[in-house]
Scaffold this active site. Structure first.
Site, PDB file in Angstrom:
ATOM      1  N   SER A   1      72.108  60.642  17.872  1.00 11.53           N
ATOM      2  CA  SER A   1      71.076  60.986  16.893  1.00 11.53           C
ATOM      3  C   SER A   1      71.389  62.259  16.115  1.00 11.53           C
ATOM      4  O   SER A   1      70.886  62.457  15.008  1.00 11.53           O
ATOM      5  CB  SER A   1      69.720  61.130  17.581  1.00 11.53           C
ATOM      6  OG  SER A   1      69.778  62.081  18.628  1.00 11.53           O
TER       7      SER A   1
ATOM      8  N   ASP B   1      60.898  69.818  20.054  1.00  7.78           N
ATOM      9  CA  ASP B   1      62.254  69.272  19.900  1.00  7.78           C
ATOM     10  C   ASP B   1      63.172  70.415  19.476  1.00  7.78           C
ATOM     11  O   ASP B   1      63.147  70.856  18.325  1.00  7.78           O
ATOM     12  CB  ASP B   1      62.259  68.158  18.860  1.00  7.78           C
ATOM     13  CG  ASP B   1      63.646  67.562  18.623  1.00  7.78           C
ATOM     14  OD1 ASP B   1      64.629  68.071  19.202  1.00  7.78           O
ATOM     15  OD2 ASP B   1      63.753  66.591  17.854  1.00  7.78           O
TER      16      ASP B   1
ATOM     17  N   HIS C   1      67.339  68.425  17.725  1.00 12.11           N
ATOM     18  CA  HIS C   1      67.651  67.978  16.365  1.00 12.11           C
ATOM     19  C   HIS C   1      67.345  69.090  15.369  1.00 12.11           C
ATOM     20  O   HIS C   1      66.907  70.176  15.753  1.00 12.11           O
ATOM     21  CB  HIS C   1      66.872  66.703  16.056  1.00 12.11           C
ATOM     22  CG  HIS C   1      67.149  65.594  17.027  1.00 12.11           C
ATOM     23  ND1 HIS C   1      66.347  65.334  18.118  1.00 12.11           N
ATOM     24  CD2 HIS C   1      68.173  64.715  17.088  1.00 12.11           C
ATOM     25  CE1 HIS C   1      66.856  64.331  18.812  1.00 12.11           C
ATOM     26  NE2 HIS C   1      67.965  63.932  18.218  1.00 12.11           N
TER      27      HIS C   1
END
Length: 411
Positions: free
Chosen positions: A141, A387, A390
């Site tokens: 990702s 998060d 990312h």
């Protein structure tokens, strides 16, 4: 009958001579202008060539990855994240402002190498470089994060009716029709075959991989002109090595340790490239590990804190988080070196780790899509669901792609 002779007056002769002199003067002036213009243009061309050679020499000897972040609200960001259709279309947490992030300073940091200046990113030039070619990002990702960054950086130079997005399982394709250029992302978090290969359903409790099998994935990228790989975080958890196929009843399972397993996976990847890559056609890049700012105590915060509520980069030039594994980095460097020296493949490492280490404030944190409803406990402690892996877009992955641009157009 013979006509009378025409007799020109002296004034007429003077006019004719004047016209002739004026014409000759005009020709002389035009010739002089043309000569001067030609000399000037030649000089400009020579200066441009000298400038390009100087810039090329500067870039060739430059360590792009050693530098500092400079606040720049004039040339950054490179695009408007709210207007990028790919963030809106594919977003699961990269469009941080769309999910309520109010502070915007993270948008305005530019990476400045110590040894040189990076050429300004030009989307049209990048598309021209990719004309009739295929660029494929392969990995997890974070590589998808970088792919979305690239297509957002290019979108302003692609007419709306001349682009097409197509999904085919683990493969997402952007086609820039005017340039016959293809920019793809292919989901393969471990590069080799595993039980995590479904792009939409890869959350499995026990991760199993066939460390010597890559053909299942490689057939989707084998015709690429530019390959950009990454694979790191998925190796940080316990992995079981499968000897045999997933369908076999007599398959054997092994626990080899993280570094040894990673080394075997990289070896399979490198062996495939050695066998299949066209040396005159394909360029290979491997993006180094992307840091996860999950331990705030490492930059002076309380234990248990992370990237949540961070708004400024880390200023300590020597900062290196404990979860970034130098051993894994050395294995990648060795694989890249072997590809270049023994296999003759043009392969480069995009060493983005140190520069990304500084950007603790550039993650989505809580400003993202939440796949599962948040519990009362989570809502009471926002850092528990932040998060810190990312990256917001526009943001840090734009710099990774800027490096790719420089390599493809200048080196």
């Amino acid at each position: 009958m013979i006509g009378r002779p025409v007799i020109f007056s002296s004034s007429w002769n003077n006019k004719v001579m004047g016209v002739q002199l004026s014409f000759q003067l005009l020709v002389a002036v035009i010739t002089t202008v043309l000569v001067i213009t030609t000399l000037f243009m030649s000089r400009e061309i020579k200066l441009q060539e000298i400038g390009k050679k100087t810039q090329l020499n500067s870039l060739s000897s430059c360590n792009f990855f050693s530098g500092k972040w400079v606040f720049d609200n004039q040339s950054r960001p490179l695009y408007n994240g709210s207007n990028c259709s790919f963030i809106s279309f594919l977003d699961d947490g990269m469009a941080c402002q769309n999910y309520g992030r109010k502070d915007v300073n993270y948008l305005y940091w530019k990476w400045q190498p110590h040894d040189c200046d990076l050429p300004r990113f030009n989307a049209t030039e990048m598309l021209e470089k990719l004309r009739n070619k295929r660029l494929v990002y392969v990995g997890d990702s974070l590589n998808r994060n970088q792919w979305v960054s690239m297509v957002c950086m290019l979108e302003s130079s692609i007419h709306t009716h001349l682009k097409h997005v197509h999904f085919n399982g683990s493969l997402v394709t952007l086609k820039a029709i005017e340039y016959n250029a293809t920019i793809d992302f292919y989901w393969a978090p471990l590069l080799v075959e595993s039980n995590c290969d479904d792009a939409w359903h890869h959350r499995v409790k026990d991760r199993v991989m066939r460390v010597d099998s890559i053909e299942k994935h490689a057939r989707f990228w084998e015709d690429a002109n530019v390959l950009v790989f990454n694979s790191y975080l998925w190796w940080r958890l316990d992995l079981t090595v499968l000897r045999g196929s997933f369908e076999s009843t007599d398959a054997k399972f092994e626990q080899l340790g993280m570094l040894r397993t990673y080394e075997l996976g990289l070896q399979t990847w490198a062996d495939w490239l050695d066998t299949h890559v066209n040396r005159t056609k394909t360029r290979v890049f491997f993006v180094s590990m992307s840091p996860t700012h999950s331990r705030g105590e490492e930059w002076g915060k309380a234990e248990g804190d992370n990237c949540y509520n961070e708004t400024e980069p880390i200023s300590n030039a020597k900062y290196w988080e404990s979860e970034s594994d130098p051993g894994m980095m050395r294995l990648v460097e060795a694989a890249i070196k072997k590809l270049n020296e023994r296999s003759g493949i043009k392969a480069d490492l995009l060493n983005i780790t140190q520069l990304s280490e500084y950007r603790k404030e550039a993650h989505p944190s809580i400003y993202r899509k939440h796949w599962d409803p948040l519990t009362k406990e989570q809502l009471a402690n926002p850092s528990s669901y932040a998060d810190c892996t990312h990256w917001c877009l526009p943001g840090v992955p734009d710099v990774w792609n800027h490096f790719l641009y420089v390599y493809l157009l200048y080196l």
